[in-house]
Structures are given as C-alpha cells and as structure tokens.
Design a protein around this motif. Structure first.
Motif, PDB file in Angstrom:
ATOM      1  N   CYS A 128       0.825  -1.210   0.000  1.00  0.00           N
ATOM      2  CA  CYS A 128       0.000   0.000   0.000  1.00  0.00           C
ATOM      3  C   CYS A 128       0.862   1.265   0.000  1.00  0.00           C
ATOM      4  O   CYS A 128       1.643   1.503   0.919  1.00  0.00           O
ATOM      5  CB  CYS A 128      -0.914  -0.001   1.218  1.00  0.00           C
ATOM      6  N   CYS A 191      -5.475  -2.674   3.033  1.00  0.00           N
ATOM      7  CA  CYS A 191      -4.203  -1.974   2.874  1.00  0.00           C
ATOM      8  C   CYS A 191      -3.131  -2.707   3.680  1.00  0.00           C
ATOM      9  O   CYS A 191      -3.338  -2.999   4.866  1.00  0.00           O
ATOM     10  CB  CYS A 191      -4.317  -0.536   3.374  1.00  0.00           C
ATOM     11  N   CYS A 244      -4.922   5.015  -2.552  1.00  0.00           N
ATOM     12  CA  CYS A 244      -4.133   3.858  -2.974  1.00  0.00           C
ATOM     13  C   CYS A 244      -5.034   2.963  -3.827  1.00  0.00           C
ATOM     14  O   CYS A 244      -6.224   3.224  -3.965  1.00  0.00           O
ATOM     15  CB  CYS A 244      -3.596   3.109  -1.763  1.00  0.00           C
ATOM     16  N   CYS A 246      -5.554  -0.304  -3.252  1.00  0.00           N
ATOM     17  CA  CYS A 246      -5.775  -1.571  -2.543  1.00  0.00           C
ATOM     18  C   CYS A 246      -7.212  -2.091  -2.639  1.00  0.00           C
ATOM     19  O   CYS A 246      -7.442  -3.286  -2.479  1.00  0.00           O
ATOM     20  CB  CYS A 246      -5.387  -1.417  -1.085  1.00  0.00           C
ATOM     21  N   ARG A 247      -8.177  -1.197  -2.888  1.00  0.00           N
ATOM     22  CA  ARG A 247      -9.559  -1.648  -2.958  1.00  0.00           C
ATOM     23  C   ARG A 247     -10.075  -1.747  -4.380  1.00  0.00           C
ATOM     24  O   ARG A 247     -11.289  -1.886  -4.601  1.00  0.00           O
ATOM     25  CB  ARG A 247     -10.442  -0.729  -2.107  1.00  0.00           C
TER      26      ARG A 247
HETATM   27 ZN   LIG Z   1      -3.911   0.914   0.534  1.00  0.00          ZN
END
Ligand SMILES: [Zn+2]
Length: 253
Positions: A128, A191, A244, A246-247
C-alpha cells in the motif's frame, strides 16, 4: 475502523487493555490479541501461531488473512526478518519493501480457486502506497526504501548460487514469509505494507551464518521501535482508502 500488526519472530509487548481472541475460519482456528487505545482496536497477530510453532512454508496464511478481514481490519502493518544480498544493507537495518520476487513452491496462494469464476489480482502496487508514505514521513533516513523482497520456500536457507542469482535479478533481501501474505491482503482488499528487519547477510556474503540467538537478539532490538511506530501511525496517521489502489485491484474475467 480496525487495524492490525502482523509479527514474525519474537513477541510484542502490549499495554494493559488487551483481549485474546480465538476465531474459527474456513482454514482453521486463528488466535490473536486485540489492544484498545483511543477508542480504536489494534490486532496483534503472530504469523507463525502462538509460540512460533509453525515453519514458514506451513504458516496458515489463508487463515491469518481471512481472520483479519472477518474481524473488520482495514489497515495492516507487517514485519518480517530478512537476509541481505547487498553489502550496503547490514544486520540491524530496517527496509521498506515495495515489490517482491516469488520463489515459493508448495503453499496455498489464493482465495480465488475458481469457485466464483476466474479472478486475477493486480500486482502493480503490491504494498500500500499510502501506508508506505506514512512510514517514510516518520522514519526519515532510518529506513531503506524501494526494497525488492525475494520469497523462498524454506525452511532451508539458500545456497550461495541462489543468492548470487537473486541479486542479479534485482532482489535486495530474502525471506520466507511475505508471499503469499501480501497477495492475500490484496485479494481481500486490505491496505498492507511490510517493514523488514535485516537479521543476517545471505549465504556467500559472509563466511559465518547467523545463529538463532543472534537473529532473535537483533529482532528484539528493533521490535519495540517498530511497534511504537506502527501504533503511532494507526492512532494518529492520516489513513485514507481513496489514495491507494488496494480496494480496486481485483480483475474478474
Ligand atoms: Zn492501501
């Protein structure tokens, strides 16, 4: 919002307000500790199980990450012990891992085994960016950045020829536990980032191999520093999920 710290060798010292949790997952029972501070919950998960009983290639990575997701964790810091392939990275150094090379062989690697169609996960940014930035902000020059981690199967250490090869293809440090952990975090849209503690020089770089006692001693010295750093970020950092990838890393075919 819930947070987690995954530790490897050694045990974290906790404050007074904590509780022990035992959670059943589809992959077995997972034990972890939860500390409450400022109305926030921080999970401490021993990667190898309590008492460091599980060797790296048999760690229950699927169960560990499933339990964190099920508990509601959104942000994870992890620590790993690593060997160095570079003479400018020494025992005791801290390294911020940004990418990996996977040389594992036999461990379960994914939650997506085809039962719900074919799903790929992007590895454009395995760790992340937002969490890494929070670490960099607080550590200045105390951590070496842009590190590539080589994950080997273990539990044996590497040969000198293997270490020479890993170095030539861009590997900076070598360990046995960060894959598939980092991948599974991404598969579950959490994350995740990793700080490595350098415990030894890799095979071939020095004539003497580090003993188990030497490794534990080095890790212990860095343990409190990292625990305090992670807790500070989790309690006081500007943690957001919209800066970020991450999702948004799952790709369904
Ligand atoms: Zn993240």
């Amino acid at each position: 919002m819930k947070y987690a710290i995954i530790g490897g060798t050694g045990v974290y010292s906790l404050g007074e307000n904590f509780k022990e949790i035992s959670m059943d997952t589809p992959f077995g029972r997972i034990d972890f500790t939860v500390m409450e501070k400022k109305g926030k919950e921080i999970v401490f998960l021993p990667r190898h199980g309590k008492g460091h009983g599980c060797p790296p290639h048999l760690v229950n990575y699927l169960g560990n990450m499933w339990a964190l997701k099920e508990y509601g964790v959104e942000f994870i810091f992890s620590t790993v012990a690593v060997g160095s392939t570079r003479i400018d990275i020494s025992p005791g150094d801290l390294v911020l891992i940004r990418d990996f090379l996977d040389f594992t062989k036999s461990r379960p690697m994914t939650f997506y085994d085809g039962a719900n169609g074919v799903i790929h996960v992007s590895m454009g940014e395995p760790y992340c960016r937002m969490l890494c930035n929070e670490i960099i902000k607080r550590t200045n020059d105390n951590i070496k950045d842009n590190i590539v981690y080589v994950c080997t199967e273990g539990p044996r250490f590497e040969t000198a020829a293997e270490i020479s090869f890993y170095r030539q293809i861009g590997g900076d440090v070598v360990g046995m536990t960060n894959v598939p952990e980092v991948v599974l975090a991404k598969e579950l849209s959490m994350c995740y980032c990793t700080v490595g503690v350098v415990t030894n020089m890799c095979t071939g770089l020095v004539s003497e191999e580090a003993s188990g006692l030497e490794i534990i001693s080095i890790v212990n010295k860095r343990k409190d520093y990292l625990t305090n750093l992670f807790v500070d970020i989790l309690l006081n950092g500007d943690l957001r999920t919209d800066v970020c990838s991450c999702r948004s890393s799952l790709i369904k075919v």
